[in-house]
Design a protein around this motif. Structure first.
Motif, PDB file in Angstrom:
ATOM      1  N   ASP A  18      -6.419  -3.184  -7.903  1.00  0.00           N
ATOM      2  CA  ASP A  18      -7.583  -2.414  -7.465  1.00  0.00           C
ATOM      3  C   ASP A  18      -8.229  -2.987  -6.209  1.00  0.00           C
ATOM      4  O   ASP A  18      -9.145  -2.394  -5.652  1.00  0.00           O
ATOM      5  N   GLN A  19      -7.776  -4.171  -5.758  1.00  0.00           N
ATOM      6  CA  GLN A  19      -8.309  -4.786  -4.542  1.00  0.00           C
ATOM      7  C   GLN A  19      -7.324  -4.695  -3.374  1.00  0.00           C
ATOM      8  O   GLN A  19      -7.539  -5.319  -2.333  1.00  0.00           O
ATOM      9  N   LEU A  20      -6.248  -3.904  -3.568  1.00  0.00           N
ATOM     10  CA  LEU A  20      -5.218  -3.839  -2.532  1.00  0.00           C
ATOM     11  C   LEU A  20      -5.756  -3.286  -1.214  1.00  0.00           C
ATOM     12  O   LEU A  20      -5.550  -3.877  -0.146  1.00  0.00           O
ATOM     13  N   GLN A  21      -6.457  -2.150  -1.256  1.00  0.00           N
ATOM     14  CA  GLN A  21      -6.933  -1.534  -0.012  1.00  0.00           C
ATOM     15  C   GLN A  21      -7.965  -2.398   0.718  1.00  0.00           C
ATOM     16  O   GLN A  21      -7.853  -2.586   1.934  1.00  0.00           O
ATOM     17  N   PRO A  22      -9.001  -2.948   0.000  1.00  0.00           N
ATOM     18  CA  PRO A  22      -9.919  -3.858   0.710  1.00  0.00           C
ATOM     19  C   PRO A  22      -9.203  -5.063   1.311  1.00  0.00           C
ATOM     20  O   PRO A  22      -9.515  -5.494   2.424  1.00  0.00           O
ATOM     21  N   ALA A  23      -8.233  -5.624   0.543  1.00  0.00           N
ATOM     22  CA  ALA A  23      -7.508  -6.786   1.060  1.00  0.00           C
ATOM     23  C   ALA A  23      -6.678  -6.411   2.283  1.00  0.00           C
ATOM     24  O   ALA A  23      -6.581  -7.175   3.249  1.00  0.00           O
ATOM     25  N   SER A  80      -7.344  -3.953   4.458  1.00  0.00           N
ATOM     26  CA  SER A  80      -8.265  -3.754   5.594  1.00  0.00           C
ATOM     27  C   SER A  80      -8.676  -5.093   6.190  1.00  0.00           C
ATOM     28  O   SER A  80      -8.699  -5.266   7.422  1.00  0.00           O
ATOM     29  N   SER A  90      -1.424 -12.988  -4.969  1.00  0.00           N
ATOM     30  CA  SER A  90      -2.558 -13.074  -5.900  1.00  0.00           C
ATOM     31  C   SER A  90      -3.614 -12.018  -5.588  1.00  0.00           C
ATOM     32  O   SER A  90      -4.818 -12.311  -5.495  1.00  0.00           O
ATOM     33  N   VAL A  91      -3.166 -10.792  -5.400  1.00  0.00           N
ATOM     34  CA  VAL A  91      -4.067  -9.673  -5.110  1.00  0.00           C
ATOM     35  C   VAL A  91      -4.040  -8.711  -6.286  1.00  0.00           C
ATOM     36  O   VAL A  91      -2.958  -8.294  -6.730  1.00  0.00           O
ATOM     37  N   GLU A  92      -5.218  -8.384  -6.801  1.00  0.00           N
ATOM     38  CA  GLU A  92      -5.297  -7.411  -7.879  1.00  0.00           C
ATOM     39  C   GLU A  92      -5.004  -6.013  -7.328  1.00  0.00           C
ATOM     40  O   GLU A  92      -5.288  -5.709  -6.164  1.00  0.00           O
ATOM     41  N   SER A 151       0.828  -1.200   0.000  1.00  0.00           N
ATOM     42  CA  SER A 151       0.000   0.000   0.000  1.00  0.00           C
ATOM     43  C   SER A 151       0.864   1.252   0.000  1.00  0.00           C
ATOM     44  O   SER A 151       0.567   2.241  -0.688  1.00  0.00           O
ATOM     45  N   LEU A 165       2.071  -8.095  -4.986  1.00  0.00           N
ATOM     46  CA  LEU A 165       0.718  -8.391  -5.466  1.00  0.00           C
ATOM     47  C   LEU A 165       0.663  -9.753  -6.145  1.00  0.00           C
ATOM     48  O   LEU A 165      -0.287 -10.525  -5.943  1.00  0.00           O
TER      49      LEU A 165
END
Length: 760
Positions: free
Chosen positions: A463-468, A470, A459-461, A173, A455
């Motif tokens: 655009d899904q970094l912040q939700p992941a 949290s 296996s994190v996209e 992040s 990432l």
């Protein structure tokens, strides 16, 4: 009735007022009493009676003398029992009276059960203690402890996976923010520019400090007000330097702040943030405490650990009972409280190097406490600084515009404040940028490549970094809390063995020395099958009670099972009797078809059948036959009997004549009175003239003189109306009848009534 402590007119205020007004100056004398006195005399004092009928009869009713000695009238209430039965009652009231008797009997049984329950040495608490001391509970605690340890292992494994994942996403992040903000070269250039600005800011601070020192020196040579302002300016300068040092140290502790969920660049903390910091300190202290105790226990012998554990169990129980501040001892003029001893119990000087985990826990706790102390100091320093500035504003403000010395000092302070603030801001920006751009070795990180690497690794996209992130941080926080709670649960279960050993010792000691609990030792002997000599002394038993092998596990389990079963049985019995008691207090018409209602009906029917089967009642009401059933079914009470000729008859109670009903009711009530023995009793059968015809007086007389009511034969007064004008009919009588009428007329003239033995 008043003189036996009863209120005959509780719900009849008009009748009470009438009697109070008309009774007059009456003295009532009782002779031939049994018990504490042979003669009692009461002078009624109606002028003292309350205007409304009082349920509780007091000394106001009259003045009593017992055998000539003045005595409180309440003592007569204990000597005398007066029963008033009215001929206006119905036969159906026999059943109501039976229900009342059943209710009172159940009340007595319930009270005795309660006494028995209490006599079992607070059985509920004892049962709980025996369960806690039982092998079954020990096995259950061991199973729960094993399950908790397995759960803790699982939580630790999940934390080992969750923490690196959360750390990587946190780093990613930060890298993402860096990527969005520009290239590495741009960051390097920005960092270089900030460092240049920092050098310039430091130079400004140096020059501002020199200017302020010079201005304050000049100001100190001025008048009284100028000297006071110079003194305050120096104190403000000192506070400013302290604030700068504190902020620099907080910047160094930024990782600890972030780990606790606090902003790393906050100059002060709000109420909620302070609560978060307090919770983090509490959790760190608890963790450090447990790790230290575990480390210390490894340095002690088994016996020493057992001693510490036993004492800790006692102290924990005391804290749970609200005795934290109770002073246990005084050592070198220092009071040792329960909480103080509990906090220090089990500590040994364990070197941090002996346990890496303890070293980390100590450092975490120390740094968190330092953070709290720094913010507290900053709050006080800012408050002191504001007070000093306000004081300087109040010192001769009207002359401020014409005082060049104060202007120069004030300008120097303003310049120093600005320069110092610039240094703080630049330090924070440079620190944040350096942590993001530089690696552990000081080399510049290619954070774009590192971001992609993290990432892809997880296996994190993008655009899904912040939700992941949290979700990962929430999981770490949740698992950390679960681990702390599970550790506390394991620690509590680990103490159960010490608590169980102490409880067994206490129970054995009580069984040997406490008379109220002696039965427990006897029961243990029976459960254990041991044959003990009855001549053994209490001291011998007390000594035995302190040995660990006095009662084997099988005995403890048998005691727990037996006492718990007895308690459960007693509870059910008390509940059942209490339920029956409540049902018996209701009117017969309110009884339903529940099992308990049916049980009450059956008892009432059986008792009514027995009482109404008395020969005088049967001859008078049921053709001299044999009663077979009293029924409360179908909304109306009925009686079934067989005539001497074998004919079966059933009749509702309401179908009997008034005289028959009165006779049946009187039989039931008199039996009830006779069952409750009393040395000095008077029973009045009143208002029978309109209901007992002449031909039915013989059955009543036979009833009163029957063997069943023999205890009442000299205690019953039957009140009947006058049947004739005895004085007016004297001339028409002769012989024995004339003598009888003459005596009756004389008594009526003297008293308004006559008395004689009732013969039907």
């Amino acid at each position: 009735m008043l003189l036996s402590g009863q209120q005959p007119y509780l719900d009849e205020p008009a009748s009470w007022a009438s009697m109070r007004r008309l009774v007059g100056p009456i003295t009532i004398t009782f002779r031939g009493l049994a018990g504490a006195a042979s003669e009692a005399s009461v002078r009624l004092t109606p002028n003292l009676w309350p205007e409304r009928p009082a349920e509780r009869i007091g000394d106001w009713v009259g003045e009593l003398t017992l055998d000539g000695e003045a005595t409180p009238v309440a003592e007569l209430f204990d000597l005398l029992d007066v029963v008033h039965l009215s001929g206006t009652e119905r036969l159906a009231d026999t059943l109501s009276q039976q229900t009342g008797r059943l209710h009172r009997s159940l009340s007595v049984v319930n009270a005795r059960l309660g006494c028995l329950y209490d006599a079992r040495a607070d059985l509920g608490e004892l049962a709980e203690r025996l369960v806690q001391a039982s092998p079954a509970q020990d096995a259950a605690d061991r199973a729960r402890r094993k399950a908790a340890q397995e759960q803790l292992t699982d939580i630790a494994d999940r934390l080992d996976r969750a923490r690196p994942f959360a750390d990587d996403l946190t780093e990613a992040s930060m890298f993402a923010a860096m990527v969005e903000g520009g290239s590495v070269a741009e960051h390097q250039e920005k960092l270089k520019g900030l460092q240049q600005q920092l050098e310039e800011a430091h130079e400004r601070v140096r020059l501002a400090e020199e200017a302020q020192v010079k201005a304050l020196a000049e100001l100190s040579q001025g008048n009284q007000v100028q000297k006071a302002i110079a003194t305050r300016e120096r104190r403000v300068q000192t506070l400013e330097r302290n604030l700068t040092k504190q902020l620099a140290r907080l910047s160094e502790l930024a990782p600890r702040l972030e780990a606790a969920g606090l902003p790393s660049d906050a100059e002060s903390l709000g109420p909620r943030q302070l609560q978060t910091l307090d919770r983090a300190i509490e959790a760190a202290a608890s963790r450090q405490y447990r790790i230290h105790l575990a480390a210390a226990s490894s340095h002690r012998t088994r016996e020493e650990n057992q001693l510490v554990d036993d004492v800790r169990v006692v102290l924990d129980d005391a804290v749970g009972s609200g005795l934290s501040e109770t002073v246990l001892a005084r050592v070198h003029d220092v009071d040792i409280t329960v909480q103080g001893l509990r906090s220090g119990l089990g500590y040994l000087p364990v070197a941090d190097s002996d346990l890496e985990e303890l070293t980390a826990a100590n450092r975490e706790l120390a740094e968190l406490r330092e953070v709290a102390d720094l913010y507290a100091k900053r709050e006080k320093a800012n408050r002191d600084r504001d007070e000093l500035l306000e004081e300087m504003q109040q010192l001769d403000p009207d002359a401020a515009d014409h005082d060049e010395l104060r202007k120069r000092a004030s300008n120097a302070r303003t310049e120093l404040d600005d320069a110092t603030a610039a240094v703080r801001a630049l330090n924070m920006r440079i620190g944040a940028m350096s942590r993001g751009v530089l690696g552990d070795d000081g080399e510049v990180i290619d954070f774009a490549a590192r971001l992609t690497e993290i990432l892809e690794q997880h296996s994190v996209e993008a655009d899904q970094l912040q939700p992941a992130l949290s979700a990962a941080l929430m999981e770490v926080a949740t698992l950390t809390q679960e681990a702390s709670e599970t550790e506390a649960r394991i620690e509590e279960l680990a103490r159960s063995e010490q608590r169980r050993r102490r409880m067994r010792s206490s129970l054995r000691r009580e069984a040997a020395s406490d008379p109220d609990t002696a039965w427990l030792g006897e029961l243990a002997n029976k459960v254990n099958g041991a044959q003990r000599a009855t001549t053994r002394s209490a001291e011998d038993m007390a000594e035995d009670s302190l040995t660990d092998d006095d009662w084997p596990d099988a005995t403890w389990q048998g005691l727990a099972n037996h006492v718990c079963q007895f308690k459960d049985t007693m509870d059910r019995l008390v509940a059942a009797v209490g339920g029956l008691e409540a049902i018996a207090a209701r009117p017969i018409s309110a009884l339903a078809a529940t099992p308990m209602d049916s049980a009450v009906k059956a008892v009432v029917e059986e008792e009514a059948l027995r009482e109404l089967s008395a020969r005088p009642i049967v001859d008078a009401l049921f053709d001299g036959g044999a009663l077979t059933r009293v029924s409360l079914e179908e909304g109306e009470s009925t009686i079934t009997w067989h005539t001497p000729e074998g004919e079966s008859r059933t009749r509702p109670m309401s179908a009997f004549s008034s005289g028959q009903q009165a006779l049946g009711f009187m039989r039931a009530r008199l039996q009830q009175v006779a069952d409750e023995a009393h040395e000095n009793r008077l029973v009045f059968l009143d208002e029978f003239g309109a209901f007992i015809s002449a031909e039915q007086r013989r059955p009543l007389a036979d009833l009163l003189t029957s063997s069943e009511l023999q205890a009442l034969t000299d205690q019953v007064v039957v009140v009947l109306p006058l049947q004739a004008d005895y004085g007016g009919e004297l001339d028409q009588t002769t012989g024995e009848l004339h003598t009888q009428y003459e005596r009756r007329a004389r008594d009526v003239d003297a008293h308004g009534y006559f008395t004689e033995k009732f013969q039907g």
